[in-house]
Design a protein around this motif. Sequence first.
Motif, short mmCIF file in Angstrom:
data_model
loop_
_atom_site.label_atom_id
_atom_site.label_comp_id
_atom_site.label_asym_id
_atom_site.label_seq_id
_atom_site.Cartn_x
_atom_site.Cartn_y
_atom_site.Cartn_z
N GLU A 13 31.92 7.08 91.56
CA GLU A 13 30.75 8.23 92.18
C GLU A 13 29.26 7.46 92.35
OE1 GLU A 13 30.05 12.47 91.51
OE2 GLU A 13 32.30 12.72 90.82
N LEU A 14 29.11 6.88 91.09
CA LEU A 14 27.75 6.10 91.09
C LEU A 14 27.72 5.11 92.14
CD1 LEU A 14 28.14 7.57 88.23
CD2 LEU A 14 26.47 5.84 87.36
N LEU A 15 28.69 4.35 92.30
CA LEU A 15 28.82 3.29 93.23
C LEU A 15 28.60 3.54 94.70
CD1 LEU A 15 31.04 1.16 91.10
CD2 LEU A 15 28.68 0.13 91.71
N THR A 16 29.03 4.85 95.08
CA THR A 16 28.93 5.16 96.42
C THR A 16 27.43 5.26 96.97
OG1 THR A 16 28.88 7.54 95.71
CG2 THR A 16 30.88 6.70 96.21
N THR A 17 26.56 5.32 95.82
CA THR A 17 25.10 5.37 96.41
C THR A 17 24.54 4.10 95.71
OG1 THR A 17 24.75 6.36 93.99
CG2 THR A 17 24.71 7.81 95.96
N LEU A 18 25.01 3.42 94.59
CA LEU A 18 24.45 2.34 94.28
C LEU A 18 24.61 1.05 95.17
CD1 LEU A 18 23.02 0.28 91.90
CD2 LEU A 18 25.37 0.23 90.90
N ILE A 19 26.09 0.96 95.86
CA ILE A 19 26.25 -0.15 96.68
C ILE A 19 25.35 -0.03 97.95
CG2 ILE A 19 28.01 -1.10 98.21
CD1 ILE A 19 29.96 -0.60 95.87
N PRO A 20 25.09 1.05 98.63
CA PRO A 20 24.07 1.03 99.73
C PRO A 20 22.53 0.72 99.50
CG PRO A 20 25.67 2.90 99.88
CD PRO A 20 25.85 2.21 98.62
N GLU A 21 22.41 1.32 98.10
CA GLU A 21 20.96 1.07 97.70
C GLU A 21 20.42 -0.32 97.47
OE1 GLU A 21 17.10 2.37 96.63
OE2 GLU A 21 18.97 3.53 97.28
N MET A 22 21.68 -1.15 97.16
CA MET A 22 21.17 -2.60 96.78
C MET A 22 21.39 -3.41 98.27
SD MET A 22 24.68 -4.00 94.75
CE MET A 22 26.16 -4.30 95.68
N GLY A 23 21.74 -2.89 99.40
CA GLY A 23 21.64 -3.54 100.54
C GLY A 23 23.05 -3.80 101.29
N ALA A 24 24.04 -3.22 100.80
CA ALA A 24 25.34 -3.55 101.21
C ALA A 24 26.00 -2.33 101.77
CB ALA A 24 26.37 -3.97 99.93
N LYS A 25 26.83 -2.64 102.63
CA LYS A 25 27.53 -1.66 103.47
C LYS A 25 29.08 -1.34 102.75
CE LYS A 25 29.71 -0.47 108.06
NZ LYS A 25 30.22 -0.93 109.22
N ILE A 26 29.61 0.08 103.01
CA ILE A 26 30.66 0.41 102.16
C ILE A 26 31.61 0.12 103.26
CG2 ILE A 26 31.98 2.26 101.36
CD1 ILE A 26 29.53 3.09 99.87
N THR A 27 32.33 -1.09 103.15
CA THR A 27 33.36 -1.46 104.25
C THR A 27 34.57 -0.49 104.12
OG1 THR A 27 34.09 -2.96 102.63
CG2 THR A 27 32.41 -3.68 104.45
N PRO A 28 35.57 -0.51 104.71
CA PRO A 28 36.77 0.14 104.45
C PRO A 28 37.49 -0.36 103.08
CG PRO A 28 36.95 -0.21 106.64
CD PRO A 28 35.71 -0.99 106.10
N GLU A 29 37.33 -1.72 102.86
CA GLU A 29 38.05 -2.08 101.70
C GLU A 29 37.30 -1.79 100.38
OE1 GLU A 29 39.42 -6.47 99.97
OE2 GLU A 29 37.74 -6.75 101.38
N ILE A 30 35.91 -1.69 100.42
CA ILE A 30 35.18 -1.12 99.24
C ILE A 30 35.41 0.30 99.17
CG2 ILE A 30 32.90 -0.49 98.48
CD1 ILE A 30 31.94 -3.34 99.67
#
Length: 255
Positions: A128-145
Motif C-alpha cells: 500500500e505504501l509503495l502505491t504512493t512512494l513509487i509515483p513520488e520518486m518519479g516513476a510510473k506504475i506500469t502494468p508489471e509494477i
Amino acid sequence: MIVHVAEAAAALQAHDDILILTHRRPDGDTAGCAGALCRGLRQIGKRAYILENPEITRRYAPMITECYPPENFNPQYIVSTDIAEEKLFPDTAEQYKGKVDLVIDHHGSNSGYAYETLVNAGAAAAAELLTTLIPEMGAKITPEIASCLYTGVATDTGCFRFSNTTAETHKAAAALIEAGADVERLNERLFESRSHARVIAERMALESLEFYYDDRCALICLTWDQIQAAGVAGAELEDLTSLPRSIEGVEVGLT
C-alpha cells in the motif's frame, strides 16, 4: 529515524547501486514490494537489484528472480521491504544486519533497525505504501509494477477478506487495477491454484477434523510427519486458504 513518503522518495532519488532485501519464507507482500520497487528504481535510471532469497517459492519467484544482482555488484544503499526486524533476514542477508539505510514496512512492531524507517501500521500491506512512494520518486506504475503491488495487497488481506482490509486498501487496489494489474490471472494463480503437495497436505488436515464441546469447537491437526510426507513447503503451510476457518459459525483451529 522515522520518515514520510516524500522523504523516503527523496532518499531513493539521491542514491544509486541499491540493493533490496526480502524476508525469510517470503510471502506476496515482501516479494511484490521488492519487485515493484526494483522496477520503479530502474525506470528512473537507478542501478537496483533484489538480493537472492533461497526460500522463494515458484508462486512469487517471477517477481524477484529476474532482478537478482550480478556477482560483482557492490551495493551502496540497502532497502528492506516488509521486514519488521533483522532476525527475519534470510541467510543471504546476514552481512547486511546493521547496514540497512531504509526500511519500508507496515508492521507497528518494526524494531527501527534501519537508519530511516517508513512505516504505516494502518496499511494492510507494505505494498500500500509503495502505491504512493513509487509515483513520488518519479516513476510510473506500469502494468508489471501494478501486478507486483496487487500481489502484496491481495495476499496480505486474504483477497480482501481479513480484518486489516480498509477503505484505503480498496482504493489502492482500484488504482492498481486502473494501472493495468492483471487481476483475473493473479487471483487465479494466488488463490485458486495449488501445488500437488499442498493439496495432499490439505486432504490430510481435513481428514483429522474433530468437533468438541457439543460441536462448539472444531480442531484440525497436521503433524510434522504428515508435512514431510506431503512434501509441502513452509510458506505454503502459512496460507492454507482452502481450509475452513469456520463451520456454521464454529471457529476452526489449525495446529
